[in-house]
Scaffold this motif. Structure first.
Motif, PDB file in Angstrom:
ATOM      1  N   SER A  16      -9.021 -18.980  19.159  1.00 16.64           N
ATOM      2  CA  SER A  16      -9.773 -18.653  18.002  1.00 16.64           C
ATOM      3  C   SER A  16      -9.344 -17.999  16.943  1.00 16.64           C
ATOM      4  CB  SER A  16     -11.153 -17.838  18.309  1.00 16.64           C
ATOM      5  OG  SER A  16     -10.777 -16.563  18.877  1.00 16.64           O
ATOM      6  N   LEU A  17      -9.834 -17.831  15.526  1.00 17.24           N
ATOM      7  CA  LEU A  17      -9.182 -17.231  14.366  1.00 17.24           C
ATOM      8  C   LEU A  17     -10.311 -16.597  13.789  1.00 17.24           C
ATOM      9  CD1 LEU A  17      -6.961 -16.833  12.306  1.00 17.24           C
ATOM     10  CD2 LEU A  17      -7.527 -18.937  11.338  1.00 17.24           C
ATOM     11  N   LEU A  18      -9.868 -15.356  13.324  1.00 12.80           N
ATOM     12  CA  LEU A  18     -10.754 -14.798  12.437  1.00 12.80           C
ATOM     13  C   LEU A  18      -9.895 -14.218  11.050  1.00 12.80           C
ATOM     14  CD1 LEU A  18     -13.238 -12.966  11.149  1.00 12.80           C
ATOM     15  CD2 LEU A  18     -12.706 -11.024  12.895  1.00 12.80           C
ATOM     16  N   LEU A  19     -10.466 -14.839   9.985  1.00 11.95           N
ATOM     17  CA  LEU A  19      -9.555 -14.438   8.735  1.00 11.95           C
ATOM     18  C   LEU A  19     -10.483 -13.640   7.689  1.00 11.95           C
ATOM     19  CD1 LEU A  19      -7.383 -16.922   6.708  1.00 11.95           C
ATOM     20  CD2 LEU A  19      -8.887 -15.189   5.566  1.00 11.95           C
ATOM     21  N   GLU A  20      -9.942 -12.354   7.717  1.00  9.87           N
ATOM     22  CA  GLU A  20     -10.644 -11.550   6.856  1.00  9.87           C
ATOM     23  C   GLU A  20     -10.104 -11.385   5.486  1.00  9.87           C
ATOM     24  OE1 GLU A  20     -12.305  -8.357  10.217  1.00  9.87           O
ATOM     25  OE2 GLU A  20      -9.896  -8.365   9.617  1.00  9.87           O
ATOM     26  N   LYS A  21     -10.988 -11.111   4.487  1.00  9.04           N
ATOM     27  CA  LYS A  21     -10.634 -11.211   3.018  1.00  9.04           C
ATOM     28  C   LYS A  21     -11.275  -9.893   2.261  1.00  9.04           C
ATOM     29  CE  LYS A  21      -9.037 -13.188  -0.941  1.00  9.04           C
ATOM     30  NZ  LYS A  21      -9.259 -12.347  -1.824  1.00  9.04           N
ATOM     31  N   SER A  22     -10.430  -9.168   1.618  1.00  9.17           N
ATOM     32  CA  SER A  22     -11.058  -8.148   1.007  1.00  9.17           C
ATOM     33  C   SER A  22     -11.445  -8.644  -0.469  1.00  9.17           C
ATOM     34  CB  SER A  22      -9.857  -6.969   0.665  1.00  9.17           C
ATOM     35  OG  SER A  22      -8.760  -7.422  -0.114  1.00  9.17           O
ATOM     36  N   GLY A  23     -12.367  -7.842  -1.224  1.00  7.69           N
ATOM     37  CA  GLY A  23     -12.845  -8.338  -2.526  1.00  7.69           C
ATOM     38  C   GLY A  23     -12.628  -7.298  -3.709  1.00  7.69           C
ATOM     39  N   LYS A  24     -12.353  -6.252  -3.463  1.00  6.30           N
ATOM     40  CA  LYS A  24     -12.189  -5.113  -4.379  1.00  6.30           C
ATOM     41  C   LYS A  24     -10.797  -5.123  -4.944  1.00  6.30           C
ATOM     42  CE  LYS A  24     -14.061  -0.742  -5.306  1.00  6.30           C
ATOM     43  NZ  LYS A  24     -14.705   0.549  -4.947  1.00  6.30           N
ATOM     44  N   ALA A  25     -10.478  -4.984  -6.165  1.00  3.59           N
ATOM     45  CA  ALA A  25      -9.093  -4.868  -6.551  1.00  3.59           C
ATOM     46  C   ALA A  25      -8.628  -3.489  -6.557  1.00  3.59           C
ATOM     47  CB  ALA A  25      -9.117  -5.364  -8.250  1.00  3.59           C
ATOM     48  N   HIS A  26      -7.174  -3.478  -6.221  1.00  6.80           N
ATOM     49  CA  HIS A  26      -6.690  -2.012  -6.051  1.00  6.80           C
ATOM     50  C   HIS A  26      -5.534  -2.018  -7.305  1.00  6.80           C
ATOM     51  CE1 HIS A  26      -5.105   1.513  -4.106  1.00  6.80           C
ATOM     52  NE2 HIS A  26      -3.716   0.718  -4.096  1.00  6.80           N
ATOM     53  N   HIS A  27      -5.805  -1.063  -7.969  1.00  5.63           N
ATOM     54  CA  HIS A  27      -4.928  -1.114  -9.444  1.00  5.63           C
ATOM     55  C   HIS A  27      -3.768   0.016  -9.004  1.00  5.63           C
ATOM     56  CE1 HIS A  27      -7.508  -3.959 -11.615  1.00  5.63           C
ATOM     57  NE2 HIS A  27      -8.587  -3.271 -11.359  1.00  5.63           N
ATOM     58  N   LYS A  28      -2.859  -0.398  -8.472  1.00  6.24           N
ATOM     59  CA  LYS A  28      -1.763   0.573  -8.011  1.00  6.24           C
ATOM     60  C   LYS A  28      -0.766   0.867  -9.046  1.00  6.24           C
ATOM     61  CE  LYS A  28       2.047   0.823  -4.534  1.00  6.24           C
ATOM     62  NZ  LYS A  28       2.556   0.292  -3.242  1.00  6.24           N
ATOM     63  N   GLN A  29      -0.787   2.171  -9.393  1.00  6.28           N
ATOM     64  CA  GLN A  29       0.109   2.512 -10.344  1.00  6.28           C
ATOM     65  C   GLN A  29       1.641   2.801 -10.095  1.00  6.28           C
ATOM     66  OE1 GLN A  29      -1.033   3.198 -13.765  1.00  6.28           O
ATOM     67  NE2 GLN A  29      -3.131   2.400 -12.614  1.00  6.28           N
ATOM     68  N   PRO A  30       2.313   1.748 -10.963  1.00  2.00           N
ATOM     69  CA  PRO A  30       3.942   1.972 -10.651  1.00  2.00           C
ATOM     70  C   PRO A  30       4.578   3.120 -10.791  1.00  2.00           C
ATOM     71  CG  PRO A  30       3.499   0.798 -12.621  1.00  2.00           C
ATOM     72  CD  PRO A  30       2.126   1.138 -12.037  1.00  2.00           C
ATOM     73  N   THR A  31       5.535   3.668 -10.014  1.00  2.00           N
ATOM     74  CA  THR A  31       6.037   4.752  -9.994  1.00  2.00           C
ATOM     75  C   THR A  31       7.416   4.703 -10.713  1.00  2.00           C
ATOM     76  OG1 THR A  31       7.269   4.303  -7.975  1.00  2.00           O
ATOM     77  CG2 THR A  31       5.401   5.517  -7.922  1.00  2.00           C
ATOM     78  N   ASP A  32       7.888   3.671 -11.093  1.00  2.00           N
ATOM     79  CA  ASP A  32       9.184   3.466 -11.929  1.00  2.00           C
ATOM     80  C   ASP A  32       9.255   2.021 -12.354  1.00  2.00           C
ATOM     81  OD1 ASP A  32       9.973   1.931  -9.977  1.00  2.00           O
ATOM     82  OD2 ASP A  32      11.016   3.692  -8.899  1.00  2.00           O
ATOM     83  N   THR A  33      10.117   1.664 -13.370  1.00  2.00           N
ATOM     84  CA  THR A  33      10.065   0.455 -13.839  1.00  2.00           C
ATOM     85  C   THR A  33      10.625  -0.960 -12.895  1.00  2.00           C
ATOM     86  OG1 THR A  33      12.283   0.850 -14.492  1.00  2.00           O
ATOM     87  CG2 THR A  33      10.855   1.399 -16.123  1.00  2.00           C
ATOM     88  N   LYS A  34      11.364  -0.349 -11.933  1.00  2.00           N
ATOM     89  CA  LYS A  34      11.667  -1.586 -10.686  1.00  2.00           C
ATOM     90  C   LYS A  34      10.119  -1.851 -10.018  1.00  2.00           C
ATOM     91  CE  LYS A  34      14.558  -2.112  -6.791  1.00  2.00           C
ATOM     92  NZ  LYS A  34      15.627  -1.487  -6.002  1.00  2.00           N
ATOM     93  N   GLN A  35       9.365  -0.962  -9.900  1.00  2.00           N
ATOM     94  CA  GLN A  35       8.171  -1.006  -9.116  1.00  2.00           C
ATOM     95  C   GLN A  35       6.998  -1.990  -9.961  1.00  2.00           C
ATOM     96  OE1 GLN A  35       5.344   1.911  -7.773  1.00  2.00           O
ATOM     97  NE2 GLN A  35       5.451   0.963  -5.652  1.00  2.00           N
ATOM     98  N   ALA A  36       7.006  -1.678 -11.327  1.00  2.00           N
ATOM     99  CA  ALA A  36       6.262  -2.096 -12.324  1.00  2.00           C
ATOM    100  C   ALA A  36       6.431  -3.724 -12.294  1.00  2.00           C
ATOM    101  CB  ALA A  36       6.300  -1.533 -13.756  1.00  2.00           C
ATOM    102  N   ASP A  37       8.023  -3.967 -12.494  1.00  2.00           N
ATOM    103  CA  ASP A  37       8.389  -5.320 -12.588  1.00  2.00           C
ATOM    104  C   ASP A  37       7.941  -6.124 -11.218  1.00  2.00           C
ATOM    105  OD1 ASP A  37      10.004  -7.707 -13.444  1.00  2.00           O
ATOM    106  OD2 ASP A  37      11.166  -7.130 -11.832  1.00  2.00           O
ATOM    107  N   MET A  38       7.964  -5.298  -9.969  1.00  2.00           N
ATOM    108  CA  MET A  38       7.706  -5.920  -8.821  1.00  2.00           C
ATOM    109  C   MET A  38       6.162  -6.134  -8.784  1.00  2.00           C
ATOM    110  SD  MET A  38       5.981  -5.594  -5.651  1.00  2.00           S
ATOM    111  CE  MET A  38       6.125  -3.677  -5.180  1.00  2.00           C
ATOM    112  N   LEU A  39       5.298  -5.409  -9.290  1.00  2.00           N
ATOM    113  CA  LEU A  39       3.752  -5.756  -9.173  1.00  2.00           C
ATOM    114  C   LEU A  39       3.601  -6.731 -10.212  1.00  2.00           C
ATOM    115  CD1 LEU A  39       2.684  -1.874  -9.310  1.00  2.00           C
ATOM    116  CD2 LEU A  39       2.599  -3.536  -7.334  1.00  2.00           C
ATOM    117  N   ALA A  40       4.108  -6.714 -11.532  1.00  2.00           N
ATOM    118  CA  ALA A  40       3.954  -7.758 -12.215  1.00  2.00           C
ATOM    119  C   ALA A  40       4.235  -9.302 -11.723  1.00  2.00           C
ATOM    120  CB  ALA A  40       4.835  -7.524 -13.710  1.00  2.00           C
ATOM    121  N   LYS A  41       5.421  -9.359 -11.145  1.00  2.00           N
ATOM    122  CA  LYS A  41       5.633 -10.660 -10.358  1.00  2.00           C
ATOM    123  C   LYS A  41       4.636 -11.093  -9.337  1.00  2.00           C
ATOM    124  CE  LYS A  41      10.756 -10.341 -10.875  1.00  2.00           C
ATOM    125  NZ  LYS A  41      12.077 -10.131  -9.970  1.00  2.00           N
ATOM    126  N   ARG A  42       4.128 -10.020  -8.674  1.00  2.00           N
ATOM    127  CA  ARG A  42       3.250 -10.276  -7.809  1.00  2.00           C
ATOM    128  C   ARG A  42       1.769 -10.714  -8.125  1.00  2.00           C
ATOM    129  NH1 ARG A  42      -0.645  -7.114  -4.637  1.00  2.00           N
ATOM    130  NH2 ARG A  42      -0.842  -7.611  -2.496  1.00  2.00           N
TER     131      ARG A  42
END
Length: 240
Positions: A178-204
């Motif tokens: 059996s499989l249970l697949l769970e899905k969230s529905g509320k957006a989580h707006h993570k604030q980047p701590t530096d430009t590297k993380q901002a780039d990663m979040l934009a790619k994601r």
């Protein structure tokens, strides 16, 4: 050769049922410890599981580089992949981790506490949810129940969905699973701590947008048609 792991094992303070305890194998073991408050573990004696939390030798909640490799599948030909989000990282280590769990961790657990072969659950969140689905599609007999919490179906532009299509020919192997697949529905707006993380979040964000938001629900419907006991739960008020 797989990297070092830290395994947390919790054994019920009760006599095992005739067939053994149920077992719950969970990824991101370091991060789960804080959620195991005593009131969450109050279950009838016959339902108390042996907890096997698979983590890493770190004091951090997550080893992000390690899980980005260990929890993600290779491409459909079995080759590792460059990580789309971070230069220098690789994806595709799920086969080795599955061998570690089934070939070394599980036998060690069985020497410590007898578990019921018919009640074996694998749980994973996000990238860990990918690993859960990979195991279900490639070696469904490894566990009896699979729980994928908010699996990162966007990863590699939906590669796991193609695994699901390929697994359609294995529908007869889903018997008793059996499989249970769970899905969230509320957006989580993570604030980047530096430009590297901002780039990663934009790619994601761009990759996430390339996969339909109802991909998980459709995947469950397709698996149900193939004979798997599959459920989809949506949690609109929860974030990833």
């Amino acid at each position: 050769q797989t990297r070092p792991h830290r395994i947390f094992v919790g054994i019920p303070k009760a006599a095992p049922p005739a067939r053994g305890f149920p077992a719950l194998y969970a990824l991101d073991g370091n991060a789960l410890l804080e959620y195991l408050a005593p009131d969450r573990l109050k279950l009838p004696p016959g339902q108390l599981p042996v907890l096997v939390l698979i983590g890493y030798p770190t004091e951090l909640r997550f080893d992000t580089a390690a899980r980005a490799y260990d929890y993600t599948p290779p491409d459909l030909s079995g080759n590792s992949l460059p990580d789309q989000l971070m230069d220098g990282r690789r994806n595709g280590g799920a086969p080795a981790l599955l061998e570690l769990i089934d070939g070394k961790i599980r036998p060690a657990v069985e020497r410590t506490a007898r578990t019921d072969p018919a009640r074996q659950t694998l749980w994973g969140h996000s990238y860990g949810g990918l690993f859960v689905l990979y195991t279900l599609f490639e070696r469904p007999q490894t566990f009896t129940r699979y729980i994928a919490a908010d699996p990162a179906l966007w990863w590699q532009n939906g590669l796991m969905l193609r695994y699901g299509e390929r697994a359609a020919a294995k529908a007869d192997a889903y018997s008793g699973r059996s499989l249970l697949l769970e899905k969230s529905g509320k957006a989580h707006h993570k604030q980047p701590t530096d430009t590297k993380q901002a780039d990663m979040l934009a790619k994601r964000a761009a990759i996430i947008a390339s996969v339909p938001t109802d991909a998980g629900e459709k995947l469950v419907a397709k698996l149900r048609e193939q004979g798997l006991a599959a459920e989809y739960h949506h949690y609109p008020d929860l974030t990833h």
